[in-house]
Design an enzyme around this catalytic site. Structure first.
Site, mmCIF file in Angstrom:
data_model
loop_
_atom_site.group_PDB
_atom_site.id
_atom_site.type_symbol
_atom_site.label_atom_id
_atom_site.label_comp_id
_atom_site.label_asym_id
_atom_site.label_seq_id
_atom_site.Cartn_x
_atom_site.Cartn_y
_atom_site.Cartn_z
ATOM 1 N N LYS A 1 59.758 79.509 112.955
ATOM 2 C CA LYS A 1 60.262 80.053 111.694
ATOM 3 C C LYS A 1 61.355 81.096 111.974
ATOM 4 O O LYS A 1 62.392 81.118 111.314
ATOM 5 C CB LYS A 1 59.089 80.705 110.960
ATOM 6 C CG LYS A 1 59.275 80.890 109.491
ATOM 7 C CD LYS A 1 57.967 81.462 108.972
ATOM 8 C CE LYS A 1 57.877 81.454 107.503
ATOM 9 N NZ LYS A 1 56.652 82.100 107.036
ATOM 10 N N THR B 1 47.145 87.591 104.050
ATOM 11 C CA THR B 1 45.748 88.031 103.979
ATOM 12 C C THR B 1 44.931 86.873 103.394
ATOM 13 O O THR B 1 44.424 86.963 102.283
ATOM 14 C CB THR B 1 45.602 89.291 103.094
ATOM 15 O OG1 THR B 1 46.203 89.030 101.808
ATOM 16 C CG2 THR B 1 46.256 90.501 103.706
ATOM 17 N N GLU C 1 53.095 94.125 95.353
ATOM 18 C CA GLU C 1 54.184 93.300 94.820
ATOM 19 C C GLU C 1 53.691 92.570 93.580
ATOM 20 O O GLU C 1 52.527 92.169 93.512
ATOM 21 C CB GLU C 1 54.701 92.330 95.889
ATOM 22 C CG GLU C 1 53.654 91.503 96.617
ATOM 23 C CD GLU C 1 53.280 90.223 95.895
ATOM 24 O OE1 GLU C 1 53.992 89.877 94.941
ATOM 25 O OE2 GLU C 1 52.281 89.591 96.280
ATOM 26 N N LEU D 1 55.437 89.760 92.377
ATOM 27 C CA LEU D 1 56.482 88.738 92.461
ATOM 28 C C LEU D 1 55.876 87.373 92.200
ATOM 29 O O LEU D 1 55.005 86.928 92.961
ATOM 30 C CB LEU D 1 57.119 88.738 93.852
ATOM 31 C CG LEU D 1 57.619 90.086 94.375
ATOM 32 C CD1 LEU D 1 58.122 89.938 95.811
ATOM 33 C CD2 LEU D 1 58.712 90.642 93.483
ATOM 34 N N ARG D 2 56.325 86.745 91.132
ATOM 35 C CA ARG D 2 55.855 85.382 90.893
ATOM 36 C C ARG D 2 56.692 84.440 91.736
ATOM 37 O O ARG D 2 57.931 84.545 91.718
ATOM 38 C CB ARG D 2 56.028 85.003 89.418
ATOM 39 C CG ARG D 2 55.120 85.740 88.475
ATOM 40 C CD ARG D 2 55.641 85.629 87.065
ATOM 41 N NE ARG D 2 56.982 86.194 86.960
ATOM 42 C CZ ARG D 2 57.771 86.074 85.889
ATOM 43 N NH1 ARG D 2 57.368 85.385 84.854
ATOM 44 N NH2 ARG D 2 58.974 86.621 85.883
ATOM 45 N N CYS E 1 47.819 83.083 95.324
ATOM 46 C CA CYS E 1 47.550 84.459 94.899
ATOM 47 C C CYS E 1 46.343 84.560 93.975
ATOM 48 O O CYS E 1 45.331 85.139 94.335
ATOM 49 C CB CYS E 1 48.794 85.034 94.235
ATOM 50 S SG CYS E 1 50.204 85.002 95.329
#
Ligand code: UGA
Length: 459
Positions: free
Chosen positions: A35, A85, A150, A152-153, A276
């Protein structure tokens, strides 16, 4: 400010790119060698609208560099921890990556660092982080720990970062609060070149909320769990609508007109997926259990969500009668539109169940097919929705990509074996679909005719 971001997943890359965009000198580290090589070569490892352009121009301007964790720790005065996580078997969040980073920072860094947890973590992770940074410190580290959750969608992460409703910072000292405010000042003042809009939406309501670290950690888990609760609530109501012959779209519309409820997150369908909401609800339940609090409400939210997939398969079975040997077109694989993320995507679970029933599955998704192939090698991947629909006994809408709403239904009707659409997201233009000869089945409501009734007349 010199800022390091540790971890180049959806959150880390968006954070790194946007912090560089607003003028900071950002170093982003990634442990996965393949990556990292991609990022250094200018190849994006994931799809997130606007991010590729932001990263390319920040790199070119010398405001964004990719490299190793050690370099990141050496370079940044502020270090954002954005590592994964993931859930453990028992629902707890696996914090081993965060613990590992804490050790490296403690052993390596000298002088001042602001260590910021951005990954979603259980309450009191900040306290553990602070303790372990102290315990393992061998090189003269002086640090503050902060929590900056965060919101953030995926699919609109860049927009959410640059035009947020709130910035929450949990701090243990005035110095940390001041530094975080300095980092976010261009966003608070909206003084940056916006890569998304030519005319940015006004955000008069933006709040910079300063709390203790423990409260900030709770704000994140409580917010995601509340959103999940709204979704399960409307899905529960959708089941009742199906049973009594009401239309859940109208029920949700009527509820959402109350500003105390609001219209967002009241779309029924296949339930919440992604990396999430499902894991955060689970982790929040575990935290409550360990703290001796009764969170059975959230257990029910989770249970309702798990039932959605089964319920959808029941609808497909009811419509097709026998599944074995049927050919089914799946439109959408990602857990939501505008992302290539298939983690905990309802479409993946549905495909697996259909395959187990002996169905021939043909699928198309504008962005998520590469990632889906790893989880689902045994289905046929098609170049577009029309190809997927060839000879199909039913077309299932599983991710509400804009391009599916705009399909040529007349053309699609000529390709299928049976003109049946089962819309798992209640997202398709009903009138258009039925006018072209399709039978339409949505979630939580009546099929075509009654949903064509006039909408509420504005007063
Ligand atoms: C979610 C939160 O919305 C973000 O605020 C948070 O920062 C992020 O998790 C995170 O913790 O990192 P995300 O998982 O990207 O963002 O996606 P959402 O837009 O919240 O959607 C989650 C799932 O709920 C999707 O599967 C979506 O299809 C489903 N959903 C959403 C519904 O079924 N109905 C709705 O009305 C809304």
């Amino acid at each position: 400010m010199k800022i390091s971001v540790i971890g180049a997943g959806y959150v880390g890359l968006t954070t790194a790119g946007c912090l560089a965009q607003i003028g900071h000198d950002v170093f982003c580290s990634e442990n996965d060698k393949d990556k990292l090589a991609k990022l250094q070569a200018g190849v994006m490892p994931l799809f997130e609208p606007h991010l590729e352009g932001i990263i390319a121009s920040a790199k070119e301007a010398g405001r964004l560099t990719f490299g190793s964790t050690d370099e990141g720790i050496d370079r940044g005065k502020a270090i954002f921890i954005c590592v994964g996580t993931p859930p453990l078997g028992n629902g707890d969040a696996d914090l081993s990556a965060i613990e590992g980073i804490a050790r490296v920072i403690a052993k390596r860094a000298s002088g001042y660092r602001l260590v910021i947890e951005k990954s979603t973590v259980p309450v009191q992770t900040g306290a553990q982080l602070r303790k372990h940074l102290g315990v393992h410190s061998t090189n003269g580290l002086d640090c503050d720990v902060a929590c900056n959750p965060e919101f953030l969608r995926e699919g609109s992460g860049v927009e959410d970062f640059l035009h947020p409703d709130r910035i929450v910072v949990g701090v243990d000292s005035p110095r940390a609060a001041t530094l975080l405010q300095e980092i976010y000042q261009p966003i608070i003042d909206q003084t940056f070149a916006c890569p998304v809009h030519s005319d940015c939406p006004s955000r008069n309501t933006l709040r910079f909320l300063v709390t203790d670290t423990t409260s900030s950690e709770l704000i994140k888990h409580a917010s995601n769990s509340f959103l999940a609760t709204k979704i399960s609530f409307i899905n529960m109501v959708a089941d009742l609508c199906e049973a009594v012959g009401a239309d859940v779209a109208k029920v949700a519309e009527g509820m959402g007109l109350d500003p105390r409820i609001g219209p967002a997150f009241l779309s029924p369908g296949l339930g919440f997926g992604g990396f999430c909401l499902p894991k955060d609800v689970q982790a929040f339940i575990r935290i409550a259990e360990k703290s001796g609090c009764d969170f059975s409400l959230l257990k029910e939210v989770e249970r309702i969500n798990q039932r959605r997939i089964e319920h959808f398969i029941e609808i497909v079975r009811r419509e097709l009668w026998v599944l074995r040997g049927r050919k089914i077109a799946m439109l959408g694989l990602a857990f939501k539109p505008n992302t290539d993320d298939v983690r905990f995507a309802p479409a993946i679970a549905i495909a697996k169940l259909l395959l187990a029933e002996g169905v021939e599955v043909r699928a198309y998704d504008p962005e998520a097919m590469e990632k889906a192939k790893v989880l689902l090698p045994a289905i046929t991947y098609c170049d577009n929705a029309y190809e997927a629909a060839e000879g199909a006994d039913a077309v299932l809408l599983l991710t509400e990509w804009e391009e599916f709403r705009k399909m040529d239904w007349g053309r699609l009707a000529t390709l299928v074996e049976r003109p049946l659409i089962i819309d798992g997201r209640n997202a398709l233009p009903l009138e258009n679909v039925t006018r072209n000869g399709f039978e339409y089945v949505g979630i939580g409501g009546l099929s075509a005719p009654s949903r064509l009734e006039p909408a509420m007349i504005p007063v």
